[in-house]
Design a protein around this motif. Structure first.
Motif, PDB file in Angstrom:
ATOM      1  N   VAL A  34       0.836  -1.201   0.000  1.00  0.00           N
ATOM      2  CA  VAL A  34       0.000   0.000   0.000  1.00  0.00           C
ATOM      3  C   VAL A  34       0.869   1.250   0.000  1.00  0.00           C
ATOM      4  O   VAL A  34       0.602   2.209  -0.721  1.00  0.00           O
ATOM      5  N   ARG A  35       1.947   1.252   0.799  1.00  0.00           N
ATOM      6  CA  ARG A  35       2.855   2.404   0.814  1.00  0.00           C
ATOM      7  C   ARG A  35       3.495   2.615  -0.551  1.00  0.00           C
ATOM      8  O   ARG A  35       3.709   3.758  -0.979  1.00  0.00           O
ATOM      9  N   SER A  36       3.803   1.534  -1.248  1.00  0.00           N
ATOM     10  CA  SER A  36       4.473   1.668  -2.544  1.00  0.00           C
ATOM     11  C   SER A  36       3.581   2.313  -3.599  1.00  0.00           C
ATOM     12  O   SER A  36       4.077   2.791  -4.620  1.00  0.00           O
ATOM     13  N   LEU A  37       2.278   2.348  -3.349  1.00  0.00           N
ATOM     14  CA  LEU A  37       1.333   2.907  -4.318  1.00  0.00           C
ATOM     15  C   LEU A  37       0.934   4.341  -3.983  1.00  0.00           C
ATOM     16  O   LEU A  37      -0.003   4.879  -4.575  1.00  0.00           O
ATOM     17  N   ARG A  38       1.621   4.979  -3.068  1.00  0.00           N
ATOM     18  CA  ARG A  38       1.209   6.295  -2.579  1.00  0.00           C
ATOM     19  C   ARG A  38       1.282   7.371  -3.654  1.00  0.00           C
ATOM     20  O   ARG A  38       0.481   8.304  -3.649  1.00  0.00           O
ATOM     21  N   ARG A  39       2.217   7.274  -4.579  1.00  0.00           N
ATOM     22  CA  ARG A  39       2.363   8.322  -5.595  1.00  0.00           C
ATOM     23  C   ARG A  39       1.084   8.461  -6.420  1.00  0.00           C
ATOM     24  O   ARG A  39       0.643   9.577  -6.728  1.00  0.00           O
ATOM     25  N   GLY A  40       0.486   7.335  -6.762  1.00  0.00           N
ATOM     26  CA  GLY A  40      -0.771   7.384  -7.515  1.00  0.00           C
ATOM     27  C   GLY A  40      -1.900   7.997  -6.696  1.00  0.00           C
ATOM     28  O   GLY A  40      -2.701   8.783  -7.221  1.00  0.00           O
ATOM     29  N   ARG A  41      -1.969   7.645  -5.405  1.00  0.00           N
ATOM     30  CA  ARG A  41      -3.019   8.223  -4.550  1.00  0.00           C
ATOM     31  C   ARG A  41      -2.845   9.730  -4.422  1.00  0.00           C
ATOM     32  O   ARG A  41      -3.818  10.491  -4.472  1.00  0.00           O
ATOM     33  N   GLU A  42      -1.621  10.178  -4.219  1.00  0.00           N
ATOM     34  CA  GLU A  42      -1.379  11.619  -4.069  1.00  0.00           C
ATOM     35  C   GLU A  42      -1.720  12.364  -5.357  1.00  0.00           C
ATOM     36  O   GLU A  42      -2.261  13.481  -5.307  1.00  0.00           O
ATOM     37  N   ALA A  43      -1.438  11.751  -6.502  1.00  0.00           N
ATOM     38  CA  ALA A  43      -1.787  12.395  -7.774  1.00  0.00           C
ATOM     39  C   ALA A  43      -3.299  12.513  -7.915  1.00  0.00           C
ATOM     40  O   ALA A  43      -3.818  13.546  -8.378  1.00  0.00           O
TER      41      ALA A  43
END
Length: 418
Positions: A48-57
């Motif tokens: 889940v942490r590794s996917l944070r860039r997409g969530r922030e975008a």
């Protein structure tokens, strides 16, 4: 353990005829392997942490869409449909986590997912009389389920093929998304139970369906409850703006410091369990003495998480009130959490069948709510009083708002270009 399996109704058999995901698989080796895959690979805290860039975008896109709604309206600006914007944000955040990018037929795909939820929750004569050939032959729900399954298979194959072409062309993000994980494990053969394409489709549908609808529903209720309780809104906004003072947008690094915002979401989950009756379970064998009842083998069991979260015996005389402070240190329910060990608070279920996607859902909710509170001040349209806000729930397998949430927004912290 006698209640760790799922019932296999006629409708569900039609919806899952090519493969079972983790949500509806009966208890057994297939379910155990998929559950292990979710916990260790797909939905672990590290993944889940590794996917944070997409969530922030996508959170940046959310606040930009609010500004765009304000800019396109004549002065004074019209109210913003917060429900629609939240639904789009959550959908895009989940889609991005699963396939690494937007999908071409996103709207059609999500519309079919929503239709599948309604079909699965609908009444079927074949479910009531499962041994009757006549009931199966004339079951409208079964026919709708077959048609839905064919259309979802077509859409899912398109999503998977689009993803493969994008990866082959070297496009997209460098991070391994959840579909990448499934395709890698299928290729490596790392599971005892073969991960065929039907199972991959089913797991992705579980991720999309459970992750988008329930998360968006909870976020909408959180905003509605804050509008109904201005003191809580002011407290949550003050915390967000204090923690993020000097920042241009919300980063996930700040989320652990937003303690009151987390309590707001906990209280929202208590009062508005997104799936009020959870997913049904089936008693595997005759079980005696369950709260004074004997449960026959094969009986469907429904857990009313909505009523449990509002039970005055557990939550006190103010059980129907929205009060995040009840979870604060020193509060009456300070140690109570929703991760399956406190049975008075089970919005995600408990035991072996607890939702494995809690970490992903919370990350999307916390980031989205923090972004809306950081950048904007919110008011009810037309100067309406908080108690006038419609809080009616719609009917269905999920307890979504009956009407969309329309709010007046004022930019407080400028929104950077996306």
């Amino acid at each position: 353990m006698p209640f760790a399996t799922r019932p296999r109704t006629a409708t569900l058999r039609e919806l899952t005829r090519d493969g079972l995901g983790v949500a509806f698989a009966p208890h057994g080796e297939h379910w155990r392997q998929l559950r292990k895959l979710c916990v260790t690979e797909l939905l672990s805290a590290r993944r889940v942490r590794s996917l944070r860039r997409g969530r922030e975008a996508e959170a940046a896109n959310l606040v930009a869409s609010v500004v765009a709604s304000l800019s396109s309206a004549p002065a004074p600006p019209k109210p913003v449909n917060v429900s629609a914007l939240i639904a789009t944000y959550v959908t895009d955040a989940i889609v991005r986590a699963v396939v690494g990018d937007r999908i071409r037929d996103r709207d059609a795909f999500m519309e079919k997912l929503d239709e599948g939820v309604k079909v699965a929750a609908g009444f079927s004569l074949a479910d009531v009389f499962p041994s009757s050939r006549l009931a199966r032959a004339f079951s409208g729900a079964a026919r709708r389920a077959r048609a839905h399954h064919r259309e979802m298979t077509r859409l899912m194959d398109g999503v998977i093929e689009e993803h493969r072409k994008r990866r082959a062309a070297g496009a997209g993000n460098d991070e391994e998304d959840l579909l990448d994980v499934l395709l890698r494990i299928q290729k490596d053969g790392g599971l005892q139970v073969p991960l065929d394409i039907g199972t991959i489709r089913a797991v992705i549908i579980d991720l999309f369906g459970a992750g988008s609808e329930t998360t968006a529903t909870t976020l909408q209720w959180a905003m509605a409850e804050l509008m109904r309780h201005p003191a809580a809104l002011r407290k949550a906004q003050a915390e967000v703006r204090r923690v993020l003072a000097g920042e241009r947008r919300v980063s996930e690094d700040a989320l652990p410091e937003l303690r009151y915002l987390q309590l707001v979401l906990k209280e929202t989950l208590r009062l508005h369990a997104a799936v009020p009756l959870l997913l049904p379970r089936e008693c595997q064998e005759e079980t005696r003495g369950v709260l004074g009842y004997d449960v026959p083998g094969g009986a469907m069991v429904l857990v009313n998480a909505w009523a449990i979260g509002r039970d005055a015996a557990s939550w006190g005389p103010d059980a129907e009130e929205f009060r995040p402070e009840r979870f604060e240190d020193g509060g009456a329910m300070a140690g109570v959490d929703f991760r399956g060990t406190d049975f008075e608070f089970v919005p995600f279920g408990a035991g072996r069948r607890i939702c494995p996607g809690i970490a992903l859902g919370l990350a999307v909710m916390e980031l989205g709510l923090a972004s809306l509170l950081f950048h904007f001040d919110w008011e009810l349209p037309g100067g309406a009083a908080p108690e006038e806000l419609d809080m009616a729930e719609g009917l269905g397998i999920t307890a979504r708002r009956k009407s969309d949430l329309w709010l007046q927004a004022t930019v407080r912290v400028p929104v950077p270009n996306v």
